[in-house]
Enzyme design. Structure first.
Site, PDB file in Angstrom:
ATOM      1  N   SER A   1      33.989  34.415  30.925  1.00 34.69           N
ATOM      2  CA  SER A   1      34.830  33.964  32.034  1.00 34.69           C
ATOM      3  C   SER A   1      34.891  35.005  33.144  1.00 34.69           C
ATOM      4  O   SER A   1      34.830  34.661  34.338  1.00 34.69           O
ATOM      5  CB  SER A   1      36.238  33.628  31.533  1.00 34.69           C
ATOM      6  OG  SER A   1      36.794  34.707  30.817  1.00 34.69           O
ATOM      7  N   TYR A   2      34.983  36.275  32.790  1.00 35.62           N
ATOM      8  CA  TYR A   2      35.038  37.342  33.789  1.00 35.62           C
ATOM      9  C   TYR A   2      33.723  37.431  34.558  1.00 35.62           C
ATOM     10  O   TYR A   2      33.710  37.484  35.793  1.00 35.62           O
ATOM     11  CB  TYR A   2      35.333  38.672  33.101  1.00 35.62           C
ATOM     12  CG  TYR A   2      35.504  39.843  34.044  1.00 35.62           C
ATOM     13  CD1 TYR A   2      36.752  40.142  34.576  1.00 35.62           C
ATOM     14  CD2 TYR A   2      34.431  40.650  34.388  1.00 35.62           C
ATOM     15  CE1 TYR A   2      36.930  41.223  35.434  1.00 35.62           C
ATOM     16  CE2 TYR A   2      34.585  41.728  35.248  1.00 35.62           C
ATOM     17  CZ  TYR A   2      35.835  42.014  35.766  1.00 35.62           C
ATOM     18  OH  TYR A   2      35.993  43.084  36.627  1.00 35.62           O
ATOM     19  N   VAL A   3      32.619  37.438  33.837  1.00 31.43           N
ATOM     20  CA  VAL A   3      31.310  37.543  34.489  1.00 31.43           C
ATOM     21  C   VAL A   3      31.064  36.342  35.395  1.00 31.43           C
ATOM     22  O   VAL A   3      30.579  36.487  36.527  1.00 31.43           O
ATOM     23  CB  VAL A   3      30.195  37.676  33.428  1.00 31.43           C
ATOM     24  CG1 VAL A   3      28.818  37.454  34.048  1.00 31.43           C
ATOM     25  CG2 VAL A   3      30.251  39.058  32.774  1.00 31.43           C
TER      26      VAL A   3
END
Length: 254
Positions: free
Chosen positions: A155-157
């Protein structure tokens, strides 16, 4: 000094780490700064520091993912200082290094809401004010996780890759409005966010794999170093720079 004299700058996520360093440096360089974050006591401390040093600062308390908070910030900024020249989209949240098959909707939405959608909402709100003023500079704090897929969870990437695409597209589509949009992609930085990563709260396999990558960084950067890059991109010194990503990672992902 005075590299941002007579400029008005919004900085999101301003109470700690890179956001705090950016706000202080911009004020020292002559900008009036307008801040948003969730911790009012920390915002007031920062405003007090800036004003004690001769600067001008105001704040709005709130989560940047809520449109009403963004609208309140933009209105207060224009009502107080008369315009908006610069917007630094710094606010962000980490993820627990979770691979995509284990990402639930709650995690995905939380990370994307802050790391991507809030940037879109802020750009959407400030660009009309910049157009009234003849232009401006947008600075998005992404991550080397927006360039590579190996330093965080899914999700962060995904959010950081998308933030880079949004910033590049904005720079292209608003070039004729004298609005520039650029990105800083930090590596490992000594911030509150980095310090609060708890291995016990992370996905075990994700933590094992990503820790090996993190161990390869030449060194941690400092928030003040990222602030200097943001100052360059916000100032007229970078007038020819638009739609660009500056990787600020000490050569980690070269």
């Amino acid at each position: 000094m005075d590299r941002l004299k007579d400029k008005v700058a919004i900085v999101t996520g301003a109470t700690a780490g890179m956001g705090r360093a950016i706000a202080k440096l911009f004020a020292q360089e002559g900008a009036c700064v307008s801040l948003i974050a969730r911790r009012e006591n920390k915002l007031q401390e920062l405003v007090d520091e800036i004003e004690a040093d001769g600067g001008k600062a105001i704040y709005v308390v709130g989560d940047v993912s809520a449109q009403e908070n963004i609208d309140a910030l933009v209105k207060k900024t224009v009502d107080t200082f008369g315009k908006i020249d610069i917007c630094v989209n710094n606010a962000g949240v980490p993820d627990p290094l979770t691979p995509v098959a284990d990402v639930d909707d709650e995690l995905w939405n939380k990370v994307l809401d802050v790391n991507l959608t809030a940037i879109m909402k802020m750009m959407r709100a400030v660009i009309p004010e910049m157009e009234k003023n003849g232009g401006g500079s947008l600075v998005t704090i992404s991550s080397v996780g927006g360039i590579t897929g190996t330093v965080a969870g899914a999700s962060y990437v995904a959010s950081k890759h998308a933030a880079i695409g949004l910033a590049k597209n904005t720079g292209f589509l608003y070039q004729n409005h004298n609005i520039r949009s650029n990105v800083i992609a930090p590596g490992m930085v000594s911030t509150d966010m980095a310090a609060t990563v708890d291995p016990a709260q992370c996905h075990p396999e994700g933590f094992e794999l990503i820790s090996k990558q993190m161990a390869l960084t030449p060194r941690f950067g400092e928030s003040e170093e990222i602030a200097q890059v943001a100052l360059f991109l916000a100032s007229d010194e970078s007038s020819i720079v638009n739609g660009t990503v500056i990787r600020a990672d000490c050569g980690w992902r070269s």
